[in-house]
Design a protein around this motif. Sequence first.
Motif, short mmCIF file in Angstrom:
data_model
loop_
_atom_site.label_atom_id
_atom_site.label_comp_id
_atom_site.label_asym_id
_atom_site.label_seq_id
_atom_site.Cartn_x
_atom_site.Cartn_y
_atom_site.Cartn_z
N LEU A 18 9.38 -5.61 0.23
CA LEU A 18 9.15 -4.28 0.78
C LEU A 18 7.67 -3.97 0.98
O LEU A 18 7.31 -2.92 1.50
CB LEU A 18 9.74 -3.21 -0.14
CG LEU A 18 11.26 -3.20 -0.33
CD1 LEU A 18 11.67 -2.04 -1.24
CD2 LEU A 18 11.98 -3.11 1.01
N ALA A 19 6.80 -4.89 0.56
CA ALA A 19 5.36 -4.62 0.54
C ALA A 19 4.80 -4.33 1.94
O ALA A 19 4.14 -3.31 2.15
CB ALA A 19 4.62 -5.79 -0.09
N ARG A 283 2.01 -1.34 -8.41
CA ARG A 283 1.58 -1.15 -7.03
C ARG A 283 1.77 0.30 -6.62
O ARG A 283 2.60 1.00 -7.18
CB ARG A 283 2.38 -2.05 -6.08
CG ARG A 283 1.98 -3.51 -6.07
CD ARG A 283 2.93 -4.35 -5.23
NE ARG A 283 2.33 -5.62 -4.85
CZ ARG A 283 2.97 -6.59 -4.23
NH1 ARG A 283 4.26 -6.44 -3.90
NH2 ARG A 283 2.35 -7.72 -3.90
N MET A 284 1.02 0.73 -5.60
CA MET A 284 1.27 2.00 -4.93
C MET A 284 0.83 1.85 -3.48
O MET A 284 -0.32 1.49 -3.21
CB MET A 284 0.52 3.17 -5.58
CG MET A 284 0.80 4.53 -4.91
SD MET A 284 0.01 5.95 -5.71
CE MET A 284 -1.65 5.84 -5.02
N ALA A 285 1.73 2.10 -2.56
CA ALA A 285 1.36 2.08 -1.14
C ALA A 285 0.67 3.39 -0.81
O ALA A 285 1.19 4.47 -1.08
CB ALA A 285 2.61 1.91 -0.28
N TRP A 286 -0.53 3.31 -0.22
CA TRP A 286 -1.28 4.51 0.11
C TRP A 286 -2.11 4.28 1.37
O TRP A 286 -2.40 3.14 1.75
CB TRP A 286 -2.20 4.93 -1.04
CG TRP A 286 -3.27 3.91 -1.35
CD1 TRP A 286 -3.20 2.87 -2.22
CD2 TRP A 286 -4.58 3.84 -0.75
NE1 TRP A 286 -4.37 2.14 -2.21
CE2 TRP A 286 -5.23 2.71 -1.32
CE3 TRP A 286 -5.26 4.60 0.21
CZ2 TRP A 286 -6.53 2.34 -0.96
CZ3 TRP A 286 -6.55 4.22 0.58
CH2 TRP A 286 -7.17 3.10 -0.02
N ALA A 287 -2.50 5.35 2.01
CA ALA A 287 -3.38 5.27 3.18
C ALA A 287 -4.15 6.57 3.30
O ALA A 287 -3.67 7.63 2.89
CB ALA A 287 -2.58 5.00 4.46
N ALA A 288 -5.33 6.48 3.87
CA ALA A 288 -6.18 7.66 4.06
C ALA A 288 -6.93 7.54 5.37
O ALA A 288 -7.33 6.44 5.76
CB ALA A 288 -7.17 7.79 2.90
N VAL A 289 -7.12 8.66 6.03
CA VAL A 289 -7.96 8.70 7.23
C VAL A 289 -9.13 9.63 6.98
O VAL A 289 -8.95 10.81 6.63
CB VAL A 289 -7.17 9.16 8.47
CG1 VAL A 289 -8.10 9.27 9.67
CG2 VAL A 289 -6.04 8.18 8.78
N GLU A 290 -10.32 9.05 7.12
CA GLU A 290 -11.57 9.79 6.95
C GLU A 290 -12.44 9.50 8.16
O GLU A 290 -12.80 8.33 8.40
CB GLU A 290 -12.26 9.32 5.66
CG GLU A 290 -13.55 10.02 5.34
CD GLU A 290 -14.17 9.48 4.06
OE1 GLU A 290 -14.94 10.22 3.43
OE2 GLU A 290 -13.90 8.31 3.70
#
Length: 310
Positions: A18-19, A283-290
Amino acid sequence: MSAVLVVHGGAWAIPDELAKASVEGVKSAAREGSSVLKGGGNALDAVEAAVRVMEDNTVFNAGHGATLNIDGEVELDAFIMDGRTLASGAVSSVKNITNPVSLARAVMEKTSHVMLTDRGANLFAESIGISTVPTETLVSEYERKEWELHKNYITGVKEDFGLKRAHDTVGAVAVDCAGNVACATSTGGIRNKMVGRVGDSPIIGCGGYADNLSGAVSCTGHGESILKVTLARLILSHMDQGKSAAEASELSLQNMADRVQGAGGAVVVSPSGQWAATFTTERMAWAAVEQDVLWFGLDPNVKQKEKFHQ
């Protein structure tokens, strides 16, 4: 100031199969939420949009793809909060709503209450024209197979939460160009949970909190542990004392581990745009927009980036 949005797809022992889908899912959610901000939308609009993307993605435990309770049923929880006014809305134990985060926002904006649950939430949804779907359409093939394998709740909890493992909630935080912050969370809860069990996700100050004076947080992990330490509010209290978003998250997650042996994660943003994605699970799936950069990650201490494109 520049707007920032950060999302998570859950802190737990995400299996290799699932990664890739989990990382692509949070990146898509971050793009959607950030596009709202770049189009002039506010932080509240952005976190709702980002969470809706993850609720529609069967790889995550929210909306479509949610885990099943001990009776093999879907029970969904969601929360949203506006840091400008402290207005908030939540729903719990709803069974046939595709996007519970939007129902939570309707509770915030169209009622004088903060939370509606179970039948009452569904009656309210019907009264404002939010359509329902057959519950079975929310169940993914993957989840049905996993539920069959882990019908015993105690066994399931030990396997999911033992050795720094937790289960997955989705969430988002944002600060817009006006300096307003917001948060949102959504979850199907723990697989094989008791009927009617409610975790941290829809509880103000636990699964999330947003205040323009402090920042915004969305939490994920073992709900009972998060509830005991009011994790979201604990993180912001450290920020109020001058800690950075990363320091506040790390201190609070360590406190939860020390006091109640709980594991989890959080995404955080300050009114000035400082942000963090921190976790104590495998694990932790994460995303950021800067600005024009899309940051993302899955494994501890691994942060990748690419150019943001809508």
